[in-house]
Design a protein around this motif. Structure first.
Motif, short mmCIF file in Angstrom:
data_model
loop_
_atom_site.label_atom_id
_atom_site.label_comp_id
_atom_site.label_asym_id
_atom_site.label_seq_id
_atom_site.Cartn_x
_atom_site.Cartn_y
_atom_site.Cartn_z
N SER A 508 -56.13 -40.94 -30.29
CA SER A 508 -56.25 -42.43 -30.38
C SER A 508 -56.59 -43.16 -29.00
N GLY A 509 -57.15 -42.16 -28.14
CA GLY A 509 -57.53 -42.55 -26.86
C GLY A 509 -56.33 -42.72 -25.85
N HIS A 510 -55.12 -42.16 -26.08
CA HIS A 510 -54.07 -42.14 -24.97
C HIS A 510 -53.86 -40.74 -24.50
N VAL A 511 -54.80 -40.44 -23.47
CA VAL A 511 -54.88 -38.89 -23.08
C VAL A 511 -53.64 -38.37 -22.34
N GLU A 512 -53.55 -39.45 -21.44
CA GLU A 512 -52.40 -39.07 -20.57
C GLU A 512 -51.05 -39.05 -21.32
N ASP A 513 -51.02 -39.76 -22.38
CA ASP A 513 -49.75 -39.83 -22.99
C ASP A 513 -49.56 -38.61 -23.83
N ALA A 514 -50.84 -37.80 -24.18
CA ALA A 514 -50.74 -36.71 -24.93
C ALA A 514 -50.28 -35.54 -24.09
N LEU A 515 -50.93 -35.52 -22.89
CA LEU A 515 -50.59 -34.48 -21.69
C LEU A 515 -49.01 -34.52 -21.61
N ASN A 516 -48.43 -35.80 -21.25
CA ASN A 516 -47.01 -35.92 -20.93
C ASN A 516 -46.14 -35.60 -22.12
N GLN A 517 -46.48 -35.83 -23.27
CA GLN A 517 -45.93 -35.28 -24.49
C GLN A 517 -45.77 -33.80 -24.57
N LEU A 518 -46.83 -33.16 -24.28
CA LEU A 518 -46.99 -31.58 -24.36
C LEU A 518 -46.28 -31.06 -23.05
N LYS A 519 -46.35 -31.63 -22.21
CA LYS A 519 -45.55 -31.23 -20.97
C LYS A 519 -44.11 -31.21 -21.21
N ALA A 520 -43.47 -32.42 -21.89
CA ALA A 520 -42.15 -32.42 -22.12
C ALA A 520 -41.58 -31.33 -22.99
N LEU A 521 -42.72 -31.01 -24.11
CA LEU A 521 -41.93 -29.81 -25.05
C LEU A 521 -42.07 -28.64 -24.18
N THR A 522 -42.74 -28.47 -23.27
CA THR A 522 -42.50 -27.03 -22.63
C THR A 522 -40.94 -26.86 -22.13
N SER A 523 -40.37 -28.09 -21.93
CA SER A 523 -38.95 -28.26 -21.28
C SER A 523 -37.91 -27.63 -22.30
N ARG A 524 -38.27 -27.34 -23.69
CA ARG A 524 -37.45 -26.99 -24.71
C ARG A 524 -37.17 -25.49 -24.44
N ALA A 525 -35.86 -25.32 -24.58
CA ALA A 525 -35.46 -23.78 -24.65
C ALA A 525 -35.52 -23.09 -26.11
N ASP A 526 -35.82 -23.96 -26.87
CA ASP A 526 -35.95 -23.11 -28.30
C ASP A 526 -37.40 -22.96 -28.73
N LEU A 527 -38.43 -22.95 -27.69
CA LEU A 527 -39.67 -22.70 -27.91
C LEU A 527 -39.87 -21.05 -27.93
N ASP A 528 -40.44 -20.52 -29.18
CA ASP A 528 -40.81 -19.23 -29.18
C ASP A 528 -42.11 -18.88 -28.22
N TYR A 529 -42.55 -17.42 -28.35
CA TYR A 529 -43.69 -17.22 -27.41
C TYR A 529 -44.89 -17.82 -27.83
N TYR A 530 -45.05 -17.83 -29.29
CA TYR A 530 -46.48 -18.29 -29.81
C TYR A 530 -46.60 -20.02 -29.49
N GLN A 531 -45.51 -20.37 -30.11
CA GLN A 531 -45.37 -22.10 -29.52
C GLN A 531 -45.61 -22.58 -28.16
N ARG A 532 -45.04 -21.68 -27.47
CA ARG A 532 -45.32 -22.05 -25.87
C ARG A 532 -46.61 -21.61 -25.66
N ALA A 533 -47.29 -20.54 -26.10
CA ALA A 533 -48.66 -20.39 -25.69
C ALA A 533 -49.70 -21.42 -25.99
N ARG A 534 -49.40 -21.87 -27.52
CA ARG A 534 -50.39 -22.89 -28.07
C ARG A 534 -50.08 -24.10 -27.22
N ILE A 535 -48.72 -24.67 -26.89
CA ILE A 535 -48.69 -25.70 -26.05
C ILE A 535 -49.42 -25.68 -24.74
#
Length: 609
Positions: A508-535
């Motif tokens: 939708s044209g909000h590239v920095e928003d997308a990046l910030n949301q992905l970075k926020a996901l990396t702080s989750r403790a419940d990410l498995d190896y494959y999820q973290r690798a994709r993000i």
């Protein structure tokens, strides 16, 4: 658009550097001329000149990226009409033409730009926009196809690349000639030096005008050839240009209408189009007996793809359309569907619900010739837009009874039922339609809109099952990503929901928003190896682009409530200010009918079909 300005600035600066060593006094002139050339070429295609046939400035991959970035940026500004049915129609029509062009394997993306101007443009990477104002101005599908075929011709003939290459070749010798003139007049009258610069500028402009006329003529001829091959009326291009020439005359203050500025129409151009069309019509007529003898083996027309049950694909090439020429009956079917879509555009781009409703109701009451299926459909949509779902349901049911196999009417009935409070009946109808039209993008999105308004886990799981297969081919679709994200959220899969919301923000044209949301996901403790690798892989992809935007001092808009709504994961409703993947809509029980926010051409009592 910010991305367009960045591209133009970068490319112009590169060319200006090549002239810099010649003569300091020419720097301002060279930059000015190149900017002027960019504007002249932009008048042809509404875009800056960014391309080189030699691949020195822009590779095919870069061209595609720039075209995609332009589309994403336009979406961020709500300049794109992303209605599912219209997206399906304009791309099916576009690929029907592409299949009969000289480059049927080239990738294209067709979309509707929200604006009441009468125009269209081609962009790098095969992106072609048709303004909604042009769509509602056309009277036949062949006229609409003629404009699209013309723009396809600009792409297949590499006019964007050739234009910029020509600008490069022209600037150096003319600049050198000016340098000689300036040296020759050194010490003499200042007027002589000024005359040298003016002469050089005139030469550059004349060369560009000639190049533009050549491009337009070539695009016309290629477009007419494509029209004839696809069994559209090849005379439609000349007819539309002639109609626009008569209707869109310059105003008293000398202002030239947008269409005539970007597609200059002359008597010779119309005559050439007519002659070309006549010759091609004779060729098609000579082939007709052979086509009729093999009619049982032809592929469906583009509009028929939208009408027939059991057809999953969206690209006519998948059905062998590259070797297919539609028969007259197919043209009639296609024309009727085009009329439905034209009225849909008219309603979805209307600003005032009461005004568009009055347009249909008044004309249906006072003008018997206005009472057509397409206008009845527009009237039903206008009732839905004006929050009168009960009346809309009556109209849609009449249309559906007359043509029970018409998917558009069945969707209209389901939307009206849902808005009127008959949710169970609407969801049942959607489910039955899914059986007959599997993997139909438009149907799936509208069905998922209704399911998500149920806001329960069971509906969320159904939405996931509905959209997951489509995302394999439609991963860059922000509407689909938004609905899938909301479904994942309701189903309890917060990680997958976050990823999908980020993708929706990106497209939708909000590239920095997308990046910030992905970075926020990396702080989750419940990410498995494959999820973290994709993000993290996605973060790596997006980071250079965001850094480049920052380097160009292009900052994202404030993180207002509208943007926060994307993270909240709320689906579409019928509020024009809260739409698609960057909306902040709340969970409402109102209609899921998507309505646009910009005006179409002024409404009148005249019939337009």
């Amino acid at each position: 658009m910010r991305c367009v300005k960045v591209i133009q600035s970068e490319l112009e600066s590169r060319l200006c550097m090549r002239v810099k060593t010649l003569f300091p006094a020419l720097i301002f002139f060279a930059c000015s001329v190149l900017t002027g050339i960019g504007h002249v070429r932009a008048a042809d295609v509404n875009l800056p000149n960014i391309g080189s046939s030699a691949g020195e400035l822009l590779s095919p991959e870069e061209a595609h990226q720039y075209g995609a970035s332009m589309l994403h940026e336009m979406r961020s500004l709500d300049m794109v009409l992303d209605d599912p049915l219209l997206v399906a129609y304009i791309n099916a029509l576009g690929y029907r033409l592409v299949a009969h062009s000289d480059k049927p394997d080239q990738a294209f993306t067709f979309f509707l730009a929200r604006d009441d101007i009468i125009n269209a443009f081609a962009a790098p990477g095969g992106y072609i926009a048709v303004y909604t104002g042009l769509f509602v101005t056309t009277t036949t599908e062949s006229e609409l196809a003629a404009v699209m075929a013309h723009e396809i011709g600009h792409i297949t003939q590499n006019h964007l690349a050739r234009a910029f290459e020509d600008a490069q070749k022209a600037s150096l010798p003319i600049a050198l000639a000016m340098l000689g003139a300036l040296i020759a007049t050194r010490g003499g009258s200042g007027d002589a030096g000024t005359a040298a610069i003016v002469s050089g500028m005139a030469a550059m402009q004349q060369r560009q005008i000639n190049f533009t006329r050549h491009d337009e003529t070539e695009a016309d001829r290629m477009g007419i050839q494509t029209l004839a091959r696809a069994n559209f009326d090849p005379n439609a291009m000349a007819g539309f240009f002639q109609r626009m020439q008569q209707a869109l005359r310059p105003s008293d203050d000398g202002e030239v209408p947008e269409f005539l500025r970007t597609h200059p129409v002359s008597t010779s151009r119309i005559s050439d189009a007519k002659s070309r069309a006549e010759a091609l019509s004779k060729e098609v007529a000579n082939r007709t007996p052979l086509l009729e003898s093999t009619a049982g083996h032809t592929a469906p027309s583009s509009s028929w793809l939208l009408l027939q049950p059991g057809q999953a694909g969206k690209n006519p090439l998948a059905y062998g359309a590259a070797t297919h020429v539609d028969l007259p009956h197919d043209r009639e079917v296609s024309q009727r569907y085009y009329e439905l879509m034209r009225e849909r555009v008219r309603v979805l781009t209307a600003i005032n619900p009461n005004a568009i409703l009055g347009y249909y109701s008044d004309n249906l009451r006072d003008n018997p010739s206005f009472d057509t299926t397409a206008n009845r459909y527009g009237y039903a949509l206008a009732l839905l837009y004006a929050h009168q779902p009960e009346k809309a349901l009556v109209q849609m049911q009449k249309l559906g009874a007359a043509q029970s196999d018409q998917l558009v009417f069945q969707i209209g009935i389901a939307q009206s039922e849902f808005s009127f409070g008959r949710r169970d009946a609407a969801l049942k109808r959607y489910a039955e339609l899914e059986t007959n039209y599997p993997r139909n993008r438009a149907l799936a999105l509208m069905h998922s809109d209704a399911l998500l308004q149920q806001a329960d886990a069971d509906s969320a799981h159904k939405t996931q099952e509905l959209l997951r297969p489509l995302l394999l081919d439609e991963s860059d679709d922000p509407s689909m990503q938004t609905n899938f994200a909301r479904a994942c959220e309701l189903a309890g899969d917060k990680i997958r929901a976050g990823q999908a919301y980020a993708e929706a923000a990106l497209y939708s044209g909000h590239v920095e928003d997308a990046l910030n949301q992905l970075k926020a996901l990396t702080s989750r403790a419940d990410l498995d190896y494959y999820q973290r690798a994709r993000i993290e892989a996605r973060i790596t992809e997006l980071t250079p682009y965001v850094l480049e935007l920052r380097r160009k001092h292009i900052k994202p808009d404030a993180q207002d409530a509208k943007r926060q709504g994307l993270r909240a994961g709320l689906g579409r409703d019928n509020d024009a200010t809260e739409r698609d993947s960057n909306t902040a809509s709340s969970h409402k029980s109102s209609t899921t009918f998507c309505i646009g926010a910009n005006a179409c051409t002024p409404l009148s009592s005249e019939r337009n079909n």
